[in-house]
Design a protein around this motif. Sequence first.
Motif, PDB file in Angstrom:
ATOM      1  N   ASP A 139       0.834  -1.202   0.000  1.00 60.67           N
ATOM      2  CA  ASP A 139       0.000   0.000   0.000  1.00 60.67           C
ATOM      3  C   ASP A 139       0.871   1.255   0.000  1.00 60.67           C
ATOM      4  OD1 ASP A 139      -2.451  -1.327  -0.072  1.00 60.67           O
ATOM      5  OD2 ASP A 139      -2.661  -1.338   2.111  1.00 60.67           O
ATOM      6  N   GLU A 140       1.956   1.232   0.764  1.00 56.69           N
ATOM      7  CA  GLU A 140       2.845   2.393   0.814  1.00 56.69           C
ATOM      8  C   GLU A 140       3.444   2.671  -0.561  1.00 56.69           C
ATOM      9  OE1 GLU A 140       7.173   3.730   2.505  1.00 56.69           O
ATOM     10  OE2 GLU A 140       6.022   2.331   3.747  1.00 56.69           O
ATOM     11  N   GLN A 141       3.914   1.630  -1.230  1.00 54.73           N
ATOM     12  CA  GLN A 141       4.480   1.813  -2.575  1.00 54.73           C
ATOM     13  C   GLN A 141       3.422   2.332  -3.544  1.00 54.73           C
ATOM     14  OE1 GLN A 141       5.848  -2.279  -2.819  1.00 54.73           O
ATOM     15  NE2 GLN A 141       7.932  -1.555  -3.182  1.00 54.73           N
ATOM     16  N   ALA A 142       2.208   1.788  -3.444  1.00 54.17           N
ATOM     17  CA  ALA A 142       1.126   2.208  -4.339  1.00 54.17           C
ATOM     18  C   ALA A 142       0.810   3.685  -4.144  1.00 54.17           C
ATOM     19  CB  ALA A 142      -0.122   1.359  -4.088  1.00 54.17           C
ATOM     20  N   VAL A 143       0.722   4.125  -2.899  1.00 58.61           N
ATOM     21  CA  VAL A 143       0.392   5.527  -2.610  1.00 58.61           C
ATOM     22  C   VAL A 143       1.528   6.442  -3.064  1.00 58.61           C
ATOM     23  CG1 VAL A 143      -0.042   7.172  -0.747  1.00 58.61           C
ATOM     24  CG2 VAL A 143      -1.262   4.996  -0.795  1.00 58.61           C
ATOM     25  N   ARG A 144       2.774   6.022  -2.867  1.00 63.22           N
ATOM     26  CA  ARG A 144       3.912   6.822  -3.339  1.00 63.22           C
ATOM     27  C   ARG A 144       3.836   7.011  -4.859  1.00 63.22           C
ATOM     28  NH1 ARG A 144       8.458   7.737  -0.270  1.00 63.22           N
ATOM     29  NH2 ARG A 144       8.375   6.950   1.850  1.00 63.22           N
ATOM     30  N   GLU A 145       3.514   5.941  -5.583  1.00 65.23           N
ATOM     31  CA  GLU A 145       3.395   6.026  -7.043  1.00 65.23           C
ATOM     32  C   GLU A 145       2.240   6.950  -7.436  1.00 65.23           C
ATOM     33  OE1 GLU A 145       3.213   5.814 -11.102  1.00 65.23           O
ATOM     34  OE2 GLU A 145       4.925   5.425  -9.801  1.00 65.23           O
ATOM     35  N   LEU A 146       1.114   6.826  -6.759  1.00 65.45           N
ATOM     36  CA  LEU A 146      -0.043   7.673  -7.061  1.00 65.45           C
ATOM     37  C   LEU A 146       0.244   9.140  -6.769  1.00 65.45           C
ATOM     38  CD1 LEU A 146      -2.840   5.344  -5.695  1.00 65.45           C
ATOM     39  CD2 LEU A 146      -2.424   5.930  -8.100  1.00 65.45           C
ATOM     40  N   GLU A 147       1.017   9.392  -5.717  1.00 63.37           N
ATOM     41  CA  GLU A 147       1.394  10.773  -5.390  1.00 63.37           C
ATOM     42  C   GLU A 147       2.187  11.368  -6.559  1.00 63.37           C
ATOM     43  OE1 GLU A 147       1.566  13.789  -2.154  1.00 63.37           O
ATOM     44  OE2 GLU A 147       0.174  12.288  -2.889  1.00 63.37           O
ATOM     45  N   GLY A 148       3.107  10.595  -7.104  1.00 61.74           N
ATOM     46  CA  GLY A 148       3.859  11.051  -8.277  1.00 61.74           C
ATOM     47  C   GLY A 148       2.962  11.267  -9.477  1.00 61.74           C
ATOM     48  N   ARG A 149       2.008  10.364  -9.669  1.00 59.02           N
ATOM     49  CA  ARG A 149       1.079  10.490 -10.804  1.00 59.02           C
ATOM     50  C   ARG A 149       0.237  11.753 -10.704  1.00 59.02           C
ATOM     51  NH1 ARG A 149      -2.135   4.972 -11.778  1.00 59.02           N
ATOM     52  NH2 ARG A 149      -0.380   3.621 -11.301  1.00 59.02           N
ATOM     53  N   ARG A 150      -0.217  12.086  -9.486  1.00 65.54           N
ATOM     54  CA  ARG A 150      -1.084  13.269  -9.372  1.00 65.54           C
ATOM     55  C   ARG A 150      -0.315  14.540  -9.698  1.00 65.54           C
ATOM     56  NH1 ARG A 150      -2.028  16.573  -4.320  1.00 65.54           N
ATOM     57  NH2 ARG A 150      -0.547  15.832  -2.768  1.00 65.54           N
ATOM     58  N   PHE A 151       0.938  14.629  -9.269  1.00 70.69           N
ATOM     59  CA  PHE A 151       1.726  15.816  -9.603  1.00 70.69           C
ATOM     60  C   PHE A 151       2.069  15.856 -11.089  1.00 70.69           C
ATOM     61  CE2 PHE A 151       2.402  15.931  -4.977  1.00 70.69           C
ATOM     62  CZ  PHE A 151       2.050  17.246  -4.749  1.00 70.69           C
ATOM     63  N   ARG A 152       2.326  14.701 -11.699  1.00 66.55           N
ATOM     64  CA  ARG A 152       2.566  14.666 -13.152  1.00 66.55           C
ATOM     65  C   ARG A 152       1.313  15.091 -13.909  1.00 66.55           C
ATOM     66  NH1 ARG A 152       5.308  10.098 -11.847  1.00 66.55           N
ATOM     67  NH2 ARG A 152       3.662   8.695 -12.565  1.00 66.55           N
ATOM     68  N   ALA A 153       0.160  14.625 -13.466  1.00 68.52           N
ATOM     69  CA  ALA A 153      -1.102  14.980 -14.131  1.00 68.52           C
ATOM     70  C   ALA A 153      -1.325  16.491 -14.090  1.00 68.52           C
ATOM     71  CB  ALA A 153      -2.280  14.247 -13.483  1.00 68.52           C
ATOM     72  N   ILE A 154      -1.080  17.106 -12.928  1.00 67.33           N
ATOM     73  CA  ILE A 154      -1.229  18.558 -12.813  1.00 67.33           C
ATOM     74  C   ILE A 154      -0.236  19.257 -13.739  1.00 67.33           C
ATOM     75  CG2 ILE A 154      -0.901  20.539 -11.276  1.00 67.33           C
ATOM     76  CD1 ILE A 154      -1.923  18.720  -8.990  1.00 67.33           C
ATOM     77  N   MET A 155       1.006  18.832 -13.690  1.00 70.18           N
ATOM     78  CA  MET A 155       2.060  19.454 -14.496  1.00 70.18           C
ATOM     79  C   MET A 155       1.769  19.350 -15.983  1.00 70.18           C
ATOM     80  SD  MET A 155       4.846  21.050 -14.502  1.00 70.18           S
ATOM     81  CE  MET A 155       5.433  21.524 -16.100  1.00 70.18           C
ATOM     82  N   GLU A 156       1.271  18.188 -16.404  1.00 68.90           N
ATOM     83  CA  GLU A 156       1.005  17.953 -17.825  1.00 68.90           C
ATOM     84  C   GLU A 156      -0.365  18.456 -18.273  1.00 68.90           C
ATOM     85  OE1 GLU A 156       1.643  13.740 -18.088  1.00 68.90           O
ATOM     86  OE2 GLU A 156       3.819  13.955 -17.788  1.00 68.90           O
ATOM     87  N   GLY A 157      -1.144  18.993 -17.340  1.00 65.62           N
ATOM     88  CA  GLY A 157      -2.477  19.479 -17.687  1.00 65.62           C
ATOM     89  C   GLY A 157      -3.451  18.362 -18.005  1.00 65.62           C
ATOM     90  N   ASP A 158      -3.175  17.151 -17.510  1.00 64.52           N
ATOM     91  CA  ASP A 158      -4.052  15.997 -17.745  1.00 64.52           C
ATOM     92  C   ASP A 158      -5.090  15.962 -16.627  1.00 64.52           C
ATOM     93  OD1 ASP A 158      -5.304  13.611 -18.255  1.00 64.52           O
ATOM     94  OD2 ASP A 158      -3.438  12.460 -18.502  1.00 64.52           O
ATOM     95  N   LEU A 159      -6.099  16.813 -16.784  1.00 63.33           N
ATOM     96  CA  LEU A 159      -7.090  16.974 -15.734  1.00 63.33           C
ATOM     97  C   LEU A 159      -7.989  15.756 -15.591  1.00 63.33           C
ATOM     98  CD1 LEU A 159      -7.935  20.738 -16.263  1.00 63.33           C
ATOM     99  CD2 LEU A 159      -6.177  19.681 -14.821  1.00 63.33           C
TER     100      LEU A 159
END
Length: 124
Positions: free
Chosen positions: A5-25
């Motif tokens: 679960d910790e690894q999954a949440v760490r990956e999702l945290e990275g994904r959310r910041f990438r989504a914001i940065m890339e404008g992938d709303l």
Amino acid sequence: MAVSDEQAVRELEGRRFRAIMEGDLAAFRNLAHPDLTYTHSSGALDTLESFLEKCESAYFVYHRIDHVTGSATVVGDTAVVVGDMRVDMTAGGTRRELSNRSLGVWVRMEGKWRILAHQATAKR
């Protein structure tokens, strides 16, 4: 090997910041809980809908986000992620460079992790 679960949440945290940065709303929305509370370092508060509207209208334009996850603590179906972030963005027409501590609260909903709350605090 199963992802913790910790690894999954760490990956999702990275994904959310990438989504914001890339404008992938759409990707950001898919990661967010419908009742998201998004607290900015200025103290301004957004819901999921108001945050997405500000991104869509270019009120918020993210030029760079460097986010490093420090800790991720999972207790049952809740995870708290603490990190550091440097952000180069335009907000309301003003270019800003931010150095913040970040706190993300994730909840597992119907078997899927969703970001429920984000808090950014300016580092002094």
